[in-house]
Motif scaffolding. Structure first.
Motif, PDB file in Angstrom:
ATOM      1  N   THR A 102      -1.450   3.515  -2.079  1.00  0.00           N
ATOM      2  CA  THR A 102      -3.078   3.193  -2.105  1.00  0.00           C
ATOM      3  C   THR A 102      -3.173   2.968  -0.457  1.00  0.00           C
ATOM      4  O   THR A 102      -3.877   2.256   0.008  1.00  0.00           O
ATOM      5  CB  THR A 102      -3.135   1.969  -2.624  1.00  0.00           C
TER       6      THR A 102
ATOM      7  N   VAL B 275      -1.814   0.509 -10.187  1.00  0.00           N
ATOM      8  CA  VAL B 275      -3.189   1.206  -9.872  1.00  0.00           C
ATOM      9  C   VAL B 275      -3.395   2.508 -10.590  1.00  0.00           C
ATOM     10  O   VAL B 275      -2.227   2.902 -10.692  1.00  0.00           O
ATOM     11  CB  VAL B 275      -3.075   1.501  -8.259  1.00  0.00           C
TER      12      VAL B 275
ATOM     13  N   HIS C 279       1.031  -1.332  -0.035  1.00  0.00           N
ATOM     14  CA  HIS C 279      -0.069  -0.054   0.063  1.00  0.00           C
ATOM     15  C   HIS C 279       0.819   1.214  -0.054  1.00  0.00           C
ATOM     16  O   HIS C 279       0.518   2.225  -0.903  1.00  0.00           O
ATOM     17  CB  HIS C 279      -1.016  -0.138   1.291  1.00  0.00           C
TER      18      HIS C 279
ATOM     19  N   ARG D 257      -7.729   2.935  -3.409  1.00  0.00           N
ATOM     20  CA  ARG D 257      -7.783   3.894  -4.490  1.00  0.00           C
ATOM     21  C   ARG D 257      -6.380   4.489  -4.265  1.00  0.00           C
ATOM     22  O   ARG D 257      -6.029   4.604  -3.198  1.00  0.00           O
ATOM     23  CB  ARG D 257      -8.793   4.855  -4.736  1.00  0.00           C
ATOM     24  N   PHE D 258      -5.869   5.108  -5.409  1.00  0.00           N
ATOM     25  CA  PHE D 258      -4.521   5.954  -5.458  1.00  0.00           C
ATOM     26  C   PHE D 258      -4.971   7.294  -4.780  1.00  0.00           C
ATOM     27  O   PHE D 258      -5.860   8.162  -5.087  1.00  0.00           O
ATOM     28  CB  PHE D 258      -4.143   6.065  -6.736  1.00  0.00           C
TER      29      PHE D 258
END
Length: 633
Positions: free
Chosen positions: A155, A324, A150, A193-194
């Motif tokens: 993310t 992503v 992450h 999500r980014f």
């Protein structure tokens, strides 16, 4: 075979002209095509003439080598002596710049090297290495814990933290540990999500130290910098200054920010807890080695180049694989334009699917006093580095144009890259309550400024980025130009993320845009407040804007002679682009001012019968020459 005049970088290509190509060291030859760089130099000169930075340096990498490099402007501003202003020395390929967020590619490389060594796994919870994270409450009852993956792919769910994060560069490690122990705010559940985050990469630095037992800068030097022979790359500006270089063409570039009185030097921050997100200093020549290492990793199974690299080729390719979608896709401007490029994030690198060239990999850097960009085309092994010495200097725009110019002279790859991207997941919640409260507090400050309230509302970087006195001058300027303002009741606030708000201030003579961005502290504070400043009536910028609007609403197709343009502006091309937009939107009137400093630049809405466009202009306040113009939906 077409040939363009060339001013190559002789030290980089001397005695390397391939047999049978002919020519001299002033050309670079590749498989039957001679690549010249005069057009590259013209692109760089045009960019420098816009005055966005005191100086810049750039380089072109082909086939693993720095084949062309140059510097323009001043490494540091000259001083006035006996009534005359003397220019400072120009930068070159060995001048040291702060590369800011390009550092993230080094941090990601170190993490993946440790993964390759079996020292960690990307899906390990980060709290296994950074114990201060163990007390963080889940974002939702079913959300994942923040993992190393992450953090690498941005993310983790943290809110965007530019420019607050930039000013944390020198934060002591013990203070960072205390900060993490207190918890942080999240915009999203981890893994959904980014969102660009400096904080995440600062935490990765703690992971590296926990695994290796070495300080982050020491490990980067040991594992990456020294093995690659990057002799002018490090973490403190003082590392590179010697008596022989301090006034010579190399040395260290000083950083600057633009103020109402001109350029002001920005002091260097020490390397601290946030060094893993933006702390590295380097040069065009050293970064050419870094870029070449990534470009040479393609295609898989290619012959050994004879170079050693501290990171496996497969890992370097993995870093350039989209992980992503960023959500930063570029919109198609008008009918007939090329399809927009999809943008994704890999591991410490951005990955773009260019409609013409295929995969482009890059990373920018923006920091108080500096801007940077590196980008390359894996299919052809062509790369570009651009470094500038002003706050958030627009080096991405320059590097993009430089790479395009070089690729136009290269043989296209036999097979392009096909990038398949999955849609971004995640539900977008509404704004934080703190964001709504911060907007109200910001509005109160705009009506009646009080330093004590500003200190409470803003994180400390706000005053560093522009002193409160300058901000009050800007507010007074807006009030003078549009009248007493209030919230525009006809236009509701907009929130790009829970930590961001954009709203409009309406006066009798116009509407301006205001924006705030909150940081990830708990409780969060406002890390940036930006206001659009309209041009003054009768000023060169104001006259140019009025003349262009009148021309767009008229019937004349040719560029009006009453609007002078700089030599770097193609007036015919600009006229056609603006005319096409005008035909699409219909007769227009001025709408809200979205950006601009009120003297040299403006971005303003043109509200047409069929569409609303945004016109951007850059004008030289002294001469009145139009230096740049564009129009977008």
């Amino acid at each position: 075979m077409s040939r363009v005049a060339l001013a190559a970088y002789p030290d980089a290509i001397h005695d390397r002209t391939p047999a049978g190509c002919g020519g001299t060291a002033s050309r670079f030859c590749q498989t039957g095509a001679v690549i010249d760089f005069a057009d590259v130099d013209a692109v760089a000169a045009s960019h420098q003439q816009r005055g966005g930075q005191p100086g810049l340096a750039y380089g072109i990498v082909i086939g693993g080598e720095l084949v062309h490099a140059a510097g323009l402007g001043e490494r540091h501003l000259g001083e006035r002596h006996l009534g005359e202003q003397h220019a400072g020395p120009p930068p070159d390929a060995d001048t040291v710049f702060r590369i800011a967020s390009m550092t993230k590619s080094f941090t990601a490389s170190a993490i993946l090297a440790l993964r390759d060594d079996g020292a960690l796994r990307l899906d390990d919870p980060a709290e296994e290495y950074v114990p201060e994270l163990r007390g963080w409450l889940p974002v939702t009852p079913d959300s994942a814990r923040v993992s190393i993956r992450h953090l690498l792919t941005m993310t983790a769910g943290f809110p965007t933290d530019d420019p607050w994060g930039d000013r944390q560069q020198g934060l002591p490690l013990e203070d960072f540990a205390s900060f993490l122990s207190g918890g942080v705010r999240f915009n999203w559940a981890p893994g959904t999500r980014f969102e660009y985050s400096n904080l995440g990469y600062a935490i990765l630095g703690r992971v590296i130290t926990a695994v290796t037992g070495a300080a982050y800068p020491d490990y980067i030097r040991h594992r990456l910098v020294h093995p690659l022979g990057m002799t002018r790359t490090g973490f403190e500006a003082e590392e590179f200054e010697t008596p022989g270089q301090a006034t010579g063409p190399a040395g260290t570039a000083r950083g600057y920010r633009r103020t109402p009185d001109g350029w002001a030097e920005v002091a260097f921050d020490a390397a601290g807890a946030f060094a893993p997100m933006g702390g590295i200093f380097s040069t065009v020549r050293d970064l050419a080695r870094w870029v070449a290492g990534f470009a040479e990793a393609f295609p898989p199974g290619s012959p050994d180049t004879g170079r050693t690299h501290p990171i496996r080729p497969a890992t370097r390719r993995e870093m350039q694989l989209p992980q992503v979608l960023t959500g930063w896709d570029k919109p198609t401007a008008f009918p007939g334009d090329a399809a927009p490029a999809l943008s994704a994030y890999g591991f410490g690198l951005f990955v773009e699917d260019h409609p013409g060239f295929g995969r482009i990999v890059s990373h920018s850097g923006g920091y108080p006093g500096f801007g940077s960009n590196m980008r390359w085309h894996p299919a052809s092994g062509t790369g570009v580095i651009a470094l500038g010495n002003s706050t958030y200097a627009a080096m991405m725009a320059l590097a993009t144009r430089l790479l395009d110019a070089v690729l136009r002279h290269r043989e296209p790859p036999e097979h392009g890259y096909s990038v398949a991207l999955a849609p971004a997941a995640g539900h977008e919640p509404g704004p934080w309550p703190e964001t709504l409260a911060a907007r109200e507090a910001a509005n109160a400050l705009l009506r009646s400024w009080a330093d004590a309230e500003a200190v409470r509302l803003f994180s400390p970087n706000v005053a560093h980025d522009a002193p409160f006195e300058e901000r009050q001058q800007v507010i007074a300027m807006i009030r003078d130009r549009i009248g007493d303002f209030r919230d525009d009741e006809h236009r509701p606030p907009e929130f790009d993320t829970p930590a961001h708000c954009r709203w409009w201030l309406a006066g009798e003579r116009g509407v301006v845009q205001a924006q705030i961005q909150l940081n990830p502290e708990r409780p969060p504070r406002v890390q940036s407040l930006t206001l659009a400043v309209p041009p003054a009536a009768g000023s060169p910028l104001g006259d140019t804007l009025a003349a262009i609007l009148a021309w767009l609403n008229g019937t004349d197709c040719d560029w009006p002679a009453a609007i002078p343009v700089a030599e770097t502006v193609d007036a015919g091309l600009l006229a056609r682009r603006l005319r096409m937009a005008s035909a699409w939107a219909g007769p227009s009137r001025l709408g809200a001012y979205r950006a601009g400093d009120g003297a040299a630049s403006v971005a303003v809405e043109l509200v047409g019968e069929h569409a609303t466009l945004t016109l951007t202009l850059v004008v030289d306040p002294a001469s009145g020459l139009l230096r740049q113009g564009d129009i977008l939906p």
